[in-house]
Design an enzyme around this catalytic site. Structure first.
Site, PDB file in Angstrom:
ATOM      1  N   LYS A  13       1.079  -1.221  -0.043  1.00 28.51           N
ATOM      2  CA  LYS A  13       0.047   0.053   0.008  1.00 28.51           C
ATOM      3  C   LYS A  13       0.835   1.321   0.055  1.00 28.51           C
ATOM      4  O   LYS A  13       0.720   1.991  -0.685  1.00 28.51           O
ATOM      5  CB  LYS A  13      -0.803  -0.016   1.378  1.00 28.51           C
ATOM      6  N   SER A  14       1.951   1.183   0.794  1.00 27.10           N
ATOM      7  CA  SER A  14       2.691   2.425   1.054  1.00 27.10           C
ATOM      8  C   SER A  14       3.429   2.790  -0.197  1.00 27.10           C
ATOM      9  O   SER A  14       3.545   3.926  -0.955  1.00 27.10           O
ATOM     10  CB  SER A  14       3.781   2.357   2.090  1.00 27.10           C
ATOM     11  N   GLN A 157       4.530   9.503   7.005  1.00 28.56           N
ATOM     12  CA  GLN A 157       3.743  10.432   6.156  1.00 28.56           C
ATOM     13  C   GLN A 157       4.155  11.857   6.506  1.00 28.56           C
ATOM     14  O   GLN A 157       3.948  12.685   5.647  1.00 28.56           O
ATOM     15  CB  GLN A 157       2.212  10.205   6.759  1.00 28.56           C
ATOM     16  N   ASP A 303       2.064  -0.844  12.453  1.00 28.12           N
ATOM     17  CA  ASP A 303       0.735  -1.290  11.740  1.00 28.12           C
ATOM     18  C   ASP A 303       0.577  -2.755  12.279  1.00 28.12           C
ATOM     19  O   ASP A 303      -0.490  -3.365  11.984  1.00 28.12           O
ATOM     20  CB  ASP A 303       0.893  -1.064  10.101  1.00 28.12           C
ATOM     21  N   ARG A 334      -6.270   1.996  18.244  1.00 22.97           N
ATOM     22  CA  ARG A 334      -6.089   0.489  18.263  1.00 22.97           C
ATOM     23  C   ARG A 334      -5.682  -0.174  19.437  1.00 22.97           C
ATOM     24  O   ARG A 334      -5.743  -1.319  19.727  1.00 22.97           O
ATOM     25  CB  ARG A 334      -4.869   0.384  17.204  1.00 22.97           C
ATOM     26  N   ARG A 376      -7.157  -3.206   9.989  1.00 22.10           N
ATOM     27  CA  ARG A 376      -6.301  -4.409  10.741  1.00 22.10           C
ATOM     28  C   ARG A 376      -6.767  -4.692  11.755  1.00 22.10           C
ATOM     29  O   ARG A 376      -6.526  -5.982  12.023  1.00 22.10           O
ATOM     30  CB  ARG A 376      -4.902  -3.310  11.014  1.00 22.10           C
TER      31      ARG A 376
HETATM   32  C1  S3P Z   1       2.507   5.088   6.224  1.00 25.97           C
HETATM   33  C2  S3P Z   1       3.010   5.385   7.188  1.00 25.97           C
HETATM   34  C3  S3P Z   1       2.652   5.084   8.704  1.00 25.97           C
HETATM   35  C4  S3P Z   1       1.691   3.733   8.680  1.00 25.97           C
HETATM   36  C5  S3P Z   1       0.605   4.018   7.526  1.00 25.97           C
HETATM   37  C6  S3P Z   1       1.182   4.095   6.336  1.00 25.97           C
HETATM   38  C7  S3P Z   1       2.963   5.435   4.888  1.00 25.97           C
HETATM   39  O1  S3P Z   1       1.907   6.134   9.224  1.00 25.97           O
HETATM   40  O2  S3P Z   1       0.994   3.588   9.854  1.00 25.97           O
HETATM   41  O3  S3P Z   1      -0.214   2.762   7.614  1.00 25.97           O
HETATM   42  O4  S3P Z   1       2.450   5.056   3.838  1.00 25.97           O
HETATM   43  O5  S3P Z   1       3.577   6.326   4.859  1.00 25.97           O
HETATM   44  P1  S3P Z   1       2.762   7.222  10.110  1.00 25.97           P
HETATM   45  O6  S3P Z   1       3.734   7.653   9.158  1.00 25.97           O
HETATM   46  O7  S3P Z   1       1.744   8.203  10.379  1.00 25.97           O
HETATM   47  O8  S3P Z   1       3.319   6.529  11.207  1.00 25.97           O
END
Ligand code: S3P
Length: 416
Positions: A13-14, A157, A303, A334, A376
């Protein structure tokens, strides 16, 4: 119940989010091979299309992004349930001339946005937010200047939003994190031709570098893989191969945790693909023991903590999870959701402000579990029902579509 066989979970996904967003900023065509087609990803597809980028998703296996000039969006951008869409796209909007509005669903509207508003404002964007810190955001793009910014939380993020704004900014942008978060943005920027300096938890990027579109192969998502992996690891007699997983060190902390718990896991056939390391994972079932998860390890397993809590429920002894306050601001709280679900099934577990204590091995009974609309949480409790051989009634099964469409069918096919 045991799990047996061979599985290739859906694309990461990322990395799929980033291939769409960074591909939009690159010159020429980016081909996304084996993208994840999930609800969160479709939120990003819509977002970049709003910015005038041509994205073709007709072919299931190969998507095409024609990157280049982004423009003021023609309507409100709806990020749905996806924090990655909201935060990364806001980093792009910060430099787009005009006004952009971004919103999300009821869960995303509760999640903290001050963490991106502050650095992007320092770089020169004007951002208004509901209550000063929540979606919807109204972003007036400006000419940006690079900053040196130390983030309060380790968040990929936030780091990515700053780096994407930094790419359009004049001068140097530097992000320093308290612990290293996932580094797919850095890897993909490099893969598409940018030069970055990375030194531990510090990333330095020179602004206004040119990116060129390329083929990006999407590996299987380690976070999605963690669900069948825990099922296999915690049930005697299980044997599972999980193919083509992204084994980027910032993503596979859950494997180290499971190994510490005594799990029999091997990574084989390792290779590189589109700037990311991938491999196959072989898991065999065994009795597990408790562990402690804390400190700098937490961002790398954030996650996976719901499914690691399930592993802990079957392990001998008390598992302690600390320093994980970020869990309270994910798609749902969570910590509360895991504790409530385990208690509803007769489990012995205590919540702490920034973690929990899970007392295994639990003797659980069938029952109802609330998912709070969180993919999740739904997948973790489904796996728990399989390992414990109990019936669990989940109040929302559709929420898994944000990251793993077809999850239940894929898991049923492997039930032994
Ligand atoms: C993600 C970063 C994580 C993760 C999220 C996806 C990303 O969040 O929990 O499911 O794709 O950059 P944070 O960066 O806020 O920790």
């Amino acid at each position: 119940m045991r799990i047996k066989g061979d599985i290739r979970p859906p694309g990461d996904k990322s990395i799929t989010h980033r291939s769409l967003i960074i591909g939009s900023l690159a010159h020429g065509e980016t081909l996304i091979i084996r993208p994840l087609r999930s609800k969160d990803i479709l939120s990003t597809v819509n977002a970049v299309q709003r910015l005038g980028i041509d994205v073709n998703t007709n072919n299931e296996e190969i998507w095409k992004v024609h990157g280049g000039r982004t423009r003021e969006p023609d309507d409100v951008i709806d990020a749905g349930n996806s924090g990655t869409t909201a935060r990364l796209i806001t980093g792009v909007l910060a430099s787009i001339e005009g006004v952009s509005i971004i919103t999300g669903d009821s869960s995303l509207k509760k999640r903290p946005m001050a963490r991106i508003i502050e650095p992007l404002t320092l770089m020169g964007a004007s951002i208004m937010a509901r209550g000063g810190r929540f979606l919807p955001l109204a972003v007036k793009g400006n000419r940006l200047k690079g900053v040196s910014y130390s983030t309060k939380v380790a968040s990929a993020q936030v780091k990515s939003a700053i780096l994407l704004a930094g790419l359009a900014a004049e001068g140097i942008t530097e992000v320093i994190e308290p612990a290293k978060s996932r580094d797919h943005t850095e890897r993909m920027l490099t893969y598409l031709g940018a030069s970055l300096k990375i030194d531990g938890n510090r990333v330095v990027l020179k602004g206004q570098q040119r990116l060129s579109g390329r083929e990006i192969h999407i590996p299987s998502d380690p976070s999605s893989s963690a669900f069948p992996a825990v099922w296999a690891a915690a049930t005697d007699g299980s044997e599972l191969i999980i193919r083509d997983i992204c084994i980027n060190p910032t993503r596979i902390g859950f494997i180290d945790v499971l190994k510490r718990m005594g799990a029999d896991i091997k990574i084989v056939n390792t290779r590189y693909s589109s700037g990311e390391k991938i491999g196959d994972m072989v898991v065999k079932g065994r009795r597990l023991r408790s562990t402690v998860m804390e400190g700098v390890e937490i961002p790398g397993i954030i996650d996976e903590i719901p499914i690691l809590s399930v592993a802990a429920a079957f392990a001998d002894g008390e598992t302690i999870i600390r320093d994980a306050g970020e869990l309270r601001v994910k798609e749902t709280d969570r910590i509360a959701a895991v504790v409530e679900g385990l208690k509803a099934l007769g489990g012995n577990v205590d919540a702490m402000e920034e973690g929990m204590i899970i007392k295994g091995p639990m003797r659980l009974h069938s029952g109802n579990v609330k998912t709070f609309g969180d993919h999740r949480i739904a997948m973790a409790f489904y796996i728990l029902s399989k390992v414990a051989d109990i019936d669990i009634n989940l109040d929302d099964m559709e929420c898994v579509d944000v990251s793993y469409p077809g999850f239940f069918k894929a898991m049923e096919a492997l039930s032994d």
